[in-house]
Structure formats: structure tokens, C-alpha cells
Design a protein around this motif. Structure first.
Motif, mmCIF file in Angstrom:
data_model
loop_
_atom_site.group_PDB
_atom_site.id
_atom_site.type_symbol
_atom_site.label_atom_id
_atom_site.label_comp_id
_atom_site.label_asym_id
_atom_site.label_seq_id
_atom_site.Cartn_x
_atom_site.Cartn_y
_atom_site.Cartn_z
ATOM 1 N N THR A 136 69.759 20.613 -28.592
ATOM 2 C CA THR A 136 69.863 21.552 -27.464
ATOM 3 C C THR A 136 70.764 21.008 -26.375
ATOM 4 N N HIS A 137 70.786 19.703 -26.190
ATOM 5 C CA HIS A 137 71.701 19.112 -25.207
ATOM 6 C C HIS A 137 73.150 19.381 -25.583
ATOM 7 N N TRP A 138 73.446 19.325 -26.873
ATOM 8 C CA TRP A 138 74.812 19.588 -27.324
ATOM 9 C C TRP A 138 75.266 21.001 -26.984
ATOM 10 N N PHE A 139 74.327 21.951 -26.965
ATOM 11 C CA PHE A 139 74.678 23.350 -26.763
ATOM 12 C C PHE A 139 74.435 23.850 -25.348
ATOM 13 N N THR B 44 83.850 37.456 -23.487
ATOM 14 C CA THR B 44 85.177 37.369 -24.076
ATOM 15 C C THR B 44 85.186 36.257 -25.107
ATOM 16 N N LEU B 45 85.971 36.439 -26.116
ATOM 17 C CA LEU B 45 86.138 35.413 -27.135
ATOM 18 C C LEU B 45 87.387 34.628 -26.803
ATOM 19 N N ASN B 46 87.250 33.326 -26.815
ATOM 20 C CA ASN B 46 88.405 32.461 -26.509
ATOM 21 C C ASN B 46 89.187 32.162 -27.751
ATOM 22 N N ALA C 164 79.786 24.056 -25.897
ATOM 23 C CA ALA C 164 80.234 25.091 -24.966
ATOM 24 C C ALA C 164 81.712 24.917 -24.661
ATOM 25 N N ASP C 165 82.156 23.677 -24.570
ATOM 26 C CA ASP C 165 83.586 23.416 -24.353
ATOM 27 C C ASP C 165 84.437 23.879 -25.526
ATOM 28 N N LEU C 166 83.836 23.921 -26.720
ATOM 29 C CA LEU C 166 84.551 24.390 -27.905
ATOM 30 C C LEU C 166 84.512 25.910 -28.043
#
Length: 126
Positions: free
Chosen positions: A33-36, A124-126, A44-46
Motif C-alpha cells: 500500500t505504501h508503494w501505491f 485523465t490518462l497520462n 503514482a509517479d508511473l
């Protein structure tokens, strides 16, 4: 941990499951959960976006269920002699009731997490 209980049912002792549940909820789940979800989550950065946490919860549970089933192996000697007990399938009313309860719970949980079940969520999709 309850997702995994179905995958390892009848193959694991109760004490083994308690140890697994402690490791899952005390180590594996907090790290994933920390990763997300943390303020500096690399997922989240990805560009990963998770609605109400369902992706993280089911991903962690599914992977742990798969690993547990692989480690424990198949249910040996379950249906190969006359003393084996046949488990009858469920009936249609029970299946329908379970599906209704699942959908009602899904709507209540996800609607509650957003404080609405009718507002449009824009993303929005990045």
C-alpha cells in the motif's frame, strides 16, 4: 488475508493460517500500500490510479493466494476413495442472493468512499 483463505482452504493448518495472516497484514500489505498510496508512491509517479483501493487490495491478495497455493500444492487424497465426502453444488437462489449482496456491498463501499454514487469523476490518462 480473506482472499487467500479460499485458495489455501483444506490445505493449511489453522496455526499456519494465523501466522500467514499476521505476516500479510503486518508486512506485505503495508509495503504494497505504501508503494501505491503514500505521498511519495512510485507507482503514482508511473501513472497508476486506484479507485477506492480495489486494485491494491486484490493484487496483493491474489498474488499471495497464488503463492500460497503453489507452496501448499494440490488437495491430495480429497476425492479418490469411497470414504471421500461429495460436496454438493450450490443452488440458484443462493447464488443469486450472494450476487445481490456483493453488488449492494460494492455500491455502498465505493459510493461511500466517494460520498456519492452519481457524481461524474473526471480523470485523465497520462
Amino acid at each position: 488475508a480473506t482472499i487467500v483463505s479460499g485458495a489455501i482452504a483444506e490445505r493449511c493448518s489453522f496455526n499456519g493460517y494465523i501466522i500467514f495472516a499476521a505476516v500479510m497484514t503486518g508486512v506485505i500489505y503495508p509495503i504494497s500500500t505504501h508503494w501505491f498510496w503514500s505521498g511519495n508512491a512510485f507507482m503514482a509517479d508511473l501513472g497508476y490510479s486506484d479507485f477506492a483501493g480495489s486494485g491494491v487490495v486484490h493484487l496483493a491478495g491474489g498474488i499471495c493466494a497464488l503463492v500460497g497455493a503453489i507452496i501448499l500444492g494440490p488437495r491430495l487424497d480429497r476425492f479418490n476413495d469411497d470414504k471421500s465426502m461429495y460436496i454438493a453444488g450450490h443452488n440458484i437462489p443462493h447464488i443469486s442472493l450472494g450476487g445481490f449482496i456483493l453488488v449492494a456491498g460494492f455500491m455502498a463501499f465505493n459510493g461511500g468512499s466517494q460520498a456519492s454514487i452519481r457524481d461524474v469523476i473526471e480523470f485523465t490518462l497520462n
